[in-house]
Motif scaffolding. Structure first.
Motif, mmCIF file in Angstrom:
data_model
loop_
_atom_site.group_PDB
_atom_site.id
_atom_site.type_symbol
_atom_site.label_atom_id
_atom_site.label_comp_id
_atom_site.label_asym_id
_atom_site.label_seq_id
_atom_site.Cartn_x
_atom_site.Cartn_y
_atom_site.Cartn_z
ATOM 1 N N LEU A 59 0.843 -1.185 0.000
ATOM 2 C CA LEU A 59 0.000 0.000 0.000
ATOM 3 C C LEU A 59 0.879 1.235 0.000
ATOM 4 C CD1 LEU A 59 -2.525 -1.068 2.803
ATOM 5 C CD2 LEU A 59 -3.013 -1.016 0.362
ATOM 6 N N THR A 60 0.460 2.289 -0.712
ATOM 7 C CA THR A 60 1.204 3.536 -0.665
ATOM 8 C C THR A 60 0.986 4.201 0.691
ATOM 9 O OG1 THR A 60 -0.631 4.843 -1.533
ATOM 10 C CG2 THR A 60 0.900 3.885 -3.147
ATOM 11 N N LEU A 97 -2.173 4.083 3.365
ATOM 12 C CA LEU A 97 -2.031 3.792 4.791
ATOM 13 C C LEU A 97 -2.587 4.923 5.644
ATOM 14 C CD1 LEU A 97 1.560 2.247 4.728
ATOM 15 C CD2 LEU A 97 -0.581 1.013 5.166
ATOM 16 N N ASP A 98 -2.367 6.170 5.204
ATOM 17 C CA ASP A 98 -2.902 7.318 5.940
ATOM 18 C C ASP A 98 -4.425 7.316 5.921
ATOM 19 O OD1 ASP A 98 -0.323 8.127 6.430
ATOM 20 O OD2 ASP A 98 -0.287 9.645 4.852
ATOM 21 N N ARG A 99 -5.011 6.949 4.774
ATOM 22 C CA ARG A 99 -6.467 6.893 4.696
ATOM 23 C C ARG A 99 -7.012 5.818 5.623
ATOM 24 N NH1 ARG A 99 -7.654 4.555 -0.253
ATOM 25 N NH2 ARG A 99 -8.021 2.681 0.974
ATOM 26 N N ARG A 100 -6.330 4.665 5.677
ATOM 27 C CA ARG A 100 -6.752 3.601 6.593
ATOM 28 C C ARG A 100 -6.688 4.098 8.040
ATOM 29 N NH1 ARG A 100 -6.357 -1.551 4.144
ATOM 30 N NH2 ARG A 100 -6.601 -1.225 1.911
ATOM 31 N N SER A 130 -4.972 0.638 -3.325
ATOM 32 C CA SER A 130 -3.571 0.556 -2.927
ATOM 33 C C SER A 130 -2.809 1.846 -3.193
ATOM 34 C CB SER A 130 -2.890 -0.609 -3.653
ATOM 35 O OG SER A 130 -3.456 -1.833 -3.249
ATOM 36 N N LEU A 131 -3.307 2.669 -4.117
ATOM 37 C CA LEU A 131 -2.679 3.956 -4.395
ATOM 38 C C LEU A 131 -3.225 5.060 -3.499
ATOM 39 C CD1 LEU A 131 -2.541 3.864 -8.300
ATOM 40 C CD2 LEU A 131 -0.641 3.577 -6.707
ATOM 41 N N GLY A 132 -4.248 4.741 -2.706
ATOM 42 C CA GLY A 132 -4.767 5.726 -1.758
ATOM 43 C C GLY A 132 -5.937 6.538 -2.260
#
Length: 560
Positions: A50-51, A55-58, A272-274
């Protein structure tokens, strides 16, 4: 492809290398192969799959990286290929692989110890939203985009600097033919607003070599043109400042059938690109050979594409989809998803279109969720010519842009919080029905819900038109905003406040983004030591900016 960021490492997790020549598919059928496990994933780090943006969005949504995020086990893929099956797309979310194979190969695959289930993928016939050829008018005055924007208040968001800037939108469609040559979409390339592209039909990066429908839909989201001689000729996409991922998932209507697995692969790629928003103007229901999911299949849990869309939403992504053009023939998947925002179509008089698919979902849930203008909607064709068309294909990107602008205004809000603000702002929220859903949303209410503030009125004074810069309110006290009417390219700049003696009392480096900007300043953090009086505000191009840009001034009056 020019200026498109490569996503090679992540893409390798979702696409197979091209096989040596196209196989002869005589006697083959297409199948999903569902697997038992993913092998040993303990050594795979989240940042490998994951970019950082993803990860920040998660993290914002409190969603942990889990089993679904890890790729299909490479050894299983190799073993499947060894049977002679023609591999298409792996799905990490479903731990499955789509393949072409004949009956003999199917028997070999079924005997593999890691194969849990094999399921036939019917060939899909998509209900394809296309412009009404009667209403397609070459040279149509693009100033009429005002109708589709004004209906829900998007013009107010744009005029307050909210145009989707900083939001990443993934668009899945049948391609974006000659988009790179369209002068009214050129800013996407020159400003690096295209983050990634991929053709999941032909396994290549280029998405600019076929498909008109995607081009039209994207123009409603991202198009931008300002006529220097006649403001009636202006065109404003609903989120023209956003960044985009473009995915070709559907073959052209005149060629072969489309398949859901391309769409699922594209969703996983965008996740995966956010991506913040997935916007799709396609729908699935009827199939070759007489197979039909039927109304009973639109229960939110049956079709692969709907289940995948709901998984995307569970990852914090806002999923927006056309409701379909079936009228009373009901919805198309994935619009039936319980976390999918299904968009119906109305005309400029706010009357639901006859073709707009009615709900509810089979299990009784309200669908569509909301409506926007999808009759005589202004778009740009691939020759850069303004036209109009009908279809929920064209109402969907209006709502996607609406949500992108709201997310820009309130980036801390989750996808479900934005969904709640969207439907609660709609004009039928207290009395939804199967035609309008919750109705037509309103910026005034939704903006207040997500920001706690009222949306400011439009800034249209002559000083801004003549000078490109304005301060409001003026006189100002503890806060003021600087309004910049910029061209389509971002520039580094220097902001200054100068007193009546010519002394620079405040200086700051900043970036003026493309299009309309509103820059906010607060006394407590930005000008705590400035006394009441008259000042001059300057916006100067930085040393590395092109010559002749952003050399603007305005007057500012401060009071204690």
């Amino acid at each position: 492809m020019r200026n498109v960021v490569s996503a090679t490492l992540i893409l390798l997790l979702f696409s197979f290398a091209s096989q040596a020549g196209a196989q002869n598919r005589m006697g083959m059928e297409k199948y999903w192969i569902f697997l038992t496990d993913k092998g040993d994933i303990s050594a795979i780090q989240p940042q490998e799959i994951l970019t950082q943006r993803a990860l920040d969005r998660r993290a914002k949504h409190g969603v942990a990286v889990d089993f679904r995020d890890y790729p299909v086990h490479p050894a299983y893929r190799e073993a499947l290929a060894g049977t002679g099956a023609e591999l298409r797309h792996p799905s990490k979310w479903f731990n499955a692989v789509s393949v072409w194979m004949d009956d003999a190969t199917k028997e070999q695959v079924a005997a593999l110890p890691f194969v849990r289930e094999i399921k036939l993928i019917p060939k899909v016939i998509v209900d394809y939203d296309a412009p009404d050829p009667i209403s397609y008018k070459i040279g149509y005055d693009a100033g009429s985009t005002a109708a589709q924007l004004d209906m829900i208040g998007l013009d107010q968001l744009h005029q307050n600097g909210y145009n989707g800037r900083g939001v990443l939108i993934a668009v899945m469609d049948n391609g974006f033919d000659e988009l790179d040559q369209n002068p009214h979409l050129e800013h996407l390339i020159s400003n690096n607003q295209l983050v990634a592209t991929y053709d999941f039909v032909n396994d290549e990066v280029d998405v600019f070599n076929q498909g008109n429908h995607g081009h039209w839909v994207l123009s409603i989201l991202a198009g931008w043109y300002e006529d220097p001689f006649n403001s009636e000729g202006n065109f404003y996409g609903s989120a023209h400042g956003a960044d985009f991922i473009l995915c070709h998932t559907e073959e052209d209507a005149a060629e072969t059938n489309r398949e859901e697995d391309n769409w699922v692969a594209a969703m996983e790629f965008a996740d995966s690109l956010g991506a913040d928003i997935l916007s799709t103007s396609l729908g699935y229901r009827d199939f070759d050979g007489g197979f039909d999911y039927g109304y009973a299949g639109l229960d939110g849990n049956t079709t692969i594409i709907t289940r995948g869309a709901d998984i995307a939403a569970s990852r914090g992504i806002i999923v927006v989809n056309s409701a379909g053009n079936n009228g009373n023939g009901k919805l198309l998947a994935p619009a039936d998803g319980d976390s999918v925002i299904a968009v119906g179509a109305v005309n400029s008089e706010r009357i639901v279109a006859g073709f707009s698919s009615r709900g509810p979902a089979y299990d009784g849930r309200i669908k569509p969720d909301v409506c926007a203008m999808g009759t005589q909607t202004s778009f740009i064709n691939k020759g850069g010519i303004f036209a109009r068309g009908n279809g929920t294909s064209f109402s969907c990107p209006v709502i996607s842009g609406f949500l992108a602008c709201l997310l820009q205004a309130a980036p801390e809000k989750t996808n479900m919080e934005l969904y709640d603000a969207l439907i609660r702002s709609a004009d039928r929220f207290d009395n939804p029905d199967e035609a309008y859903g919750y109705g037509i949303p309103s910026v005034k209410s939704a903006f207040k819900a997500v920001t706690g503030e009222n949306i400011a009125g439009a800034v249209t004074t002559e000083s801004l038109v003549e000078n490109g810069l304005q301060v409001f309110p003026n006189p100002a006290g503890d806060q003021f905003s600087l309004v910049v009417d910029n061209e389509s390219t971002a520039y580094p700049a220097v902001f200054q406040i100068v007193d009546t003696r010519g002394k620079i009392v405040l200086e700051r480096e900043l970036t003026v983004a493309p299009f309309y900007n509103v820059l906010h300043f607060d006394r407590a953090t930005d000008y705590p030591n400035l006394s009441a009086g008259m000042y001059t505000v300057r916006l100067r191009a930085a040393d590395d900016s092109p010559a002749g840009v952003l050399n603007l001034t305005a007057r500012l009056s401060l009071f204690d």
